[in-house]
Design a protein around this motif. Structure first.
Motif: not given
Length: 394
Positions: A240-243, A248-253, A282-284
Motif C-alpha cells: 500500500q505504501m509503495s504504490f 503521488s510522485i507521478l502526479l505531483f512531481v 514532498v510528493a512521496a
C-alpha cells in the motif's frame, strides 16, 4: 482528473480490481460461480460497443469481478498448502543470501551497522533492533531500510553505467532486467521490491522503443500483474505504501517542476538536484502520510531534512556494500559510513518536535484525507496550468 483517466486507462480497472479483492476476501463464493459470472459480464460488456460510457462501466465491473475471482482462487490454493515453483526458487536464493550476509559479518560489520547494511542491501531486517527502527521511523528514514524503488533504481543505474554503447542494447537490457529479478529473489521478494522490479522491467522494454517509460498507466499495469499473482499483497502495508508513494510522485512531481524551465534546470545542475530531492520527497510524503498516520500513528516533521541526508548516503552504502562483497577490506569504510548515518539520524530524532504522535485516524477518515489530497492536486493542476507565466519560470 479527466486527463489522468485519458492517459492512464488501466487506472480504473486496477482500482476496481482492488475493490473486488477486498470484497472477495469478506465473502465465500465458489470459483465456478465466479468464473460463470465473470464470463457473462465479459460477454455483456463486449456487446455494449455502441455505448462507450456504459461499456466503460462494464469493464470496471469485470475488473471488480476478476478481483473477487483471484482472491477466492488464492484462498483455496493457500488451503491446499502446496509450495509453488516460485517459492522453491525463492528458498534457493534465500540460502544464497545467508551466505552473502556471512561475508558481510566477516568483513568487519557488527551490531547496528551490520543490521542497517543487511536491511538496505539484502533485505534482511532480522538484525534491526527496536531502538534503531524507532530512530529511523522518527526521522522519516524508514523507507531506506525497506527495499523499494530507490534501491532498485540505484542498482539499475549502476548496471546501466557498466554497459557501454548501444550496439547490443536489447541483449544488455535483458541481462540487466534478469539481474534485477535475481536481486529481487535474493532479497526475499517483498511487495515493494517486486513492484519496483515490474516497473523497471516495463521501463526497460519501453526504452527499447523510445516510448514514455514511467507513468500512472505503468503503475496501474504493475498493480494488476501483482494482484493477479498474489492478490493478498493488497493487504500488505508495504504494498500500500509503495504504490501510494509512487502514485503521488507521478502526479505531483511534474507539477512541482512546472515553475522552472527545462533550460534553467539543464544549466543549473545543483538547483536541479536539490529541487529533485525536494519534489520527490514532498510528493512521496503526500502519498504515504495518511497510511503512516493510520498504521503507525505518527508524522515525521523533519522528513525533508532527513531525505537530503539518507538518499545520498543510501546510494554510497549500496555501492560500498556491493564492493565489500567483492573486496572485504572495504568493510571498514562501509562501517564508518553507516555509523555516521546512524549517529546523524539519532541526533535528528532527539531534536524537539521531531514527530507528532498519537494520530491514528479511522479507515473512513483516512479515505477522506486521500479524497482531499486528490482535490488539492486538481486545484494545484488548474493553478499551475492557468498561471504558469506568473511563477518564477527562469
Amino acid at each position: 482528473m479527466s486527463s489522468i483517466m485519458h492517459t492512464a486507462p488501466l487506472l480504473i480497472p486496477a482500482v476496481c480490481m482492488m475493490a473486488g479483492i477486498v470484497l472477495g476476501s469478506r465473502m465465500l463464493l465458489s470459483i465456478p460461480f465466479c468464473l460463470l459470472l465473470l464470463s457473462v459480464m465479459v460477454i455483456a460488456t463486449a456487446l455494449l460497443g455502441r455505448w462507450g460510457k456504459v461499456q466503460t462501466a462494464g469493464i470496471a465491473l469485470c475488473a471488480m469481478m476478476l478481483g473477487v475471482l483471484v482472491i477466492e482462487m488464492n484462498m483455496q490454493k493457500a488451503g491446499e498448502g502446496e509450495a509453488s515453483r516460485i517459492e522453491r526458487t525463492q528458498q534457493y536464493f534465500l540460502h544464497q543470501r545467508s551466505l552473502l550476509l556471512e561475508r558481510l559479518e566477516t568483513a568487519g560489520l557488527s551490531d547496528d551497522r551490520y543490521a542497517v547494511v543487511a536491511a538496505m542491501a539484502l533485505g534482511d531486517r532480522s538484525a534491526l533492533t527496536k531502538e534503531l527502527k524507532e530512530t529511523y521511523s522518527k526521522t522519516g528514514a524508514s523507507h531506506v531500510l525497506a527495499l523499494s524503488g530507490l534501491h532498485l533504481g540505484i542498482i539499475y543505474a549502476l548496471l546501466s553505467m557498466l554497459v557501454v554503447g548501444r550496439r547490443w542494447q536489447m541483449i544488455t537490457q535483458v541481462a540487466t532486467v534478469l539481474s534485477i529479478w535475481a536481486f529481487v529473489f535474493l532479497t526475499g521478494m517483498s511487495a515493494s521490491v517486486v513492484r519496483s522490479a515490474i516497473m523497471l522491467t516495463v521501463y526497460a522494454l519501453l526504452a527499447l522503443g523510445h516510448r514514455q517509460k514511467m507513468s500512472v498507466n505503468t503503475l496501474a499495469f504493475t498493480a494488476i500483474v501483482m494482484l493477479l499473482v498474489t492478490p493478498k499483497a493488497l493487504f500488505d502495508v508495504g504494498f500500500q505504501m509503495s504504490f501510494m508513494a509512487v502514485f503521488s510522485i507521478l502526479l505531483f512531481v511534474p507539477l512541482f517542476y512546472r515553475p522552472f524551465s527545462a533550460e534553467y534546470l539543464m544549466t543549473h545542475r545543483a538547483v536541479s538536484w536539490l529541487w529533485g530531492i525536494v519534489a520527490v520527497s514532498v510528493a512521496a510524503q503526500i502519498g504515504v502520510v495518511p497510511l503512516i498516520a493510520y498504521y503507525f500513528g505518527r508524522f515525521s516533521c523533519y522528513f525533508l531534512l532527513t531525505n537530503f541526508i539518507v538518499i545520498p548516503a543510501a546510494t554510497l552504502i549500496l555501492y560500498l556494500a556491493l564492493g565489500t562483497l567483492l573486496i572485504p577490506s572495504l568493510g571498514v569504510v562501509l562501517a564508518s559510513m553507516v555509523g555516521l548515518l546512524n549517529t546523524t539520524l539519532l541526533y535528528i530524532a532527539t531534536i524537539p518536535g521531531a514527530t507528532i504522535e498519537g494520530l491514528h485516524p479511522s479507515v473512513g477518515l483516512t479515505v477522506a484525507i486521500y479524497g482531499v489530497l486528490l482535490a488539492a492536486y486538481y486545484l494545484l493542476w488548474l493553478t499551475v496550468s492557468n498561471f504558469r507565466g506568473y511563477f518564477f519560470v527562469i
